[in-house]
Scaffold this motif. Sequence first.
Motif, short mmCIF file in Angstrom:
data_model
loop_
_atom_site.label_atom_id
_atom_site.label_comp_id
_atom_site.label_asym_id
_atom_site.label_seq_id
_atom_site.Cartn_x
_atom_site.Cartn_y
_atom_site.Cartn_z
N ARG A 91 -4.01 -16.67 2.08
CA ARG A 91 -3.77 -15.32 2.60
C ARG A 91 -2.49 -14.73 2.01
O ARG A 91 -2.43 -13.55 1.69
N MET B 80 -2.34 -11.43 -0.35
CA MET B 80 -1.47 -10.29 -0.01
C MET B 80 -0.54 -9.98 -1.17
O MET B 80 -0.39 -8.82 -1.57
N LEU C 18 -0.40 -6.49 -3.48
CA LEU C 18 0.83 -5.68 -3.51
C LEU C 18 1.36 -5.53 -4.93
O LEU C 18 1.85 -4.47 -5.32
N LYS D 14 -0.79 -3.06 -6.84
CA LYS D 14 -0.56 -1.68 -6.44
C LYS D 14 0.87 -1.23 -6.77
O LYS D 14 1.25 -0.09 -6.45
N LEU E 197 3.67 -2.13 -5.47
CA LEU E 197 4.55 -1.94 -4.31
C LEU E 197 5.67 -2.98 -4.23
O LEU E 197 6.60 -2.84 -3.46
N THR F 235 2.94 -8.86 8.89
CA THR F 235 2.89 -8.07 7.65
C THR F 235 1.47 -7.59 7.37
O THR F 235 1.25 -6.43 7.01
N MET F 236 0.51 -8.49 7.51
CA MET F 236 -0.90 -8.11 7.30
C MET F 236 -1.29 -6.95 8.21
O MET F 236 -1.93 -5.99 7.77
N LEU G 162 0.31 -3.72 6.86
CA LEU G 162 -0.24 -3.24 5.59
C LEU G 162 -1.66 -2.68 5.79
O LEU G 162 -2.02 -1.68 5.18
N VAL H 206 -2.34 0.33 3.13
CA VAL H 206 -1.86 -0.14 1.81
C VAL H 206 -3.00 -0.85 1.09
O VAL H 206 -3.21 -0.68 -0.09
#
Lengths: 200, 107
Positions: A16, A20, A24, A27, A29, B76-77, B80, B85
């Motif tokens: 996970r 993530m 990110l 994108k 970010l 955080t998940m 976002l 996001v």
Amino acid sequence: MSSDGIPGPDSEVALRVKAMESLLLEKGLVESSAIDALIDMFENRLGPWNGAQVVARAWTDPEYKAWLLQDGTGAIADMGFDAVQGEDMVVVENTPQVHNIVVCTLCSCFPWATLGLPPVWYKSAPFRSRAASDPRGVLAEFGTEIGADTEVRVWDSNAELRYMVLPERPTGTDGLDAEALAKLVTRDSMIGVTKVAPPD
Amino acid sequence: MNGIHDMGGMHGFGTIMETVDAPQFHEEWERRTMGLVNAMMAGFQFSVDEFRYAIERMAPAHYLGSSYYEHWLEGTMTLLLEKGVFSQAELDARLADLSTEQNGEPA
């Protein structure tokens, strides 16, 4: 279950995190180098050796100590330790009459700039649940006996305001300069769960 | 919010000494999560208060049964996804890709 009694992570969790991060990065970010730099900062540049220098200066410079206790944020910034999560600092002094201990009952707020990341026990349910309701019992677990005549004060940190303890200067250190004194100061003594031990 | 995170005064969590020698990061993903979350906050993707509140909204049983950096990951998940996001579908697809990659099967 991992060795610290907290259910351990598994590969699904690691995946996970990877998913993530990759989204990110894709994108735009976040940058991988920025993550690496932050990890380096937290692991190698922020830590209790910073707070120890603040304590040693306070022990050897009465004017600085007065400033530190009156305006912790400003006095700590004067040492150059004004980085993240140290923007609003209160320093509380341990004396023979008062012993201070710091906790974050809600999570893990901690003065990163002077002490680094909090230790695992500080973030754990046993410490968070008991530090305020049974501080003497918690201190005893750390082997710290506080006399019945000494008042124990517990400071509950929050996201805006972070506490650091100015421990008592140990006996037998009259001849030591600030650099030598700083080496005696431990992280746990600046959280207030232990005292600074005299030099061997 | 009077949630499970508000642990002050609760009983039954045992002794502190069980965790006194625990390493800062148990596994590499925890170190990465710490850096990633701080990078997101430094880049103003979300604030420390939003982050804290997202952790506090975890299901109580999940909160108690998961490690510290898993709280960071879940918080955080949540943010976002809420901020759009990335979508749950994007996340699921990426997880499936990574899982296939890890297990050595053709994508």
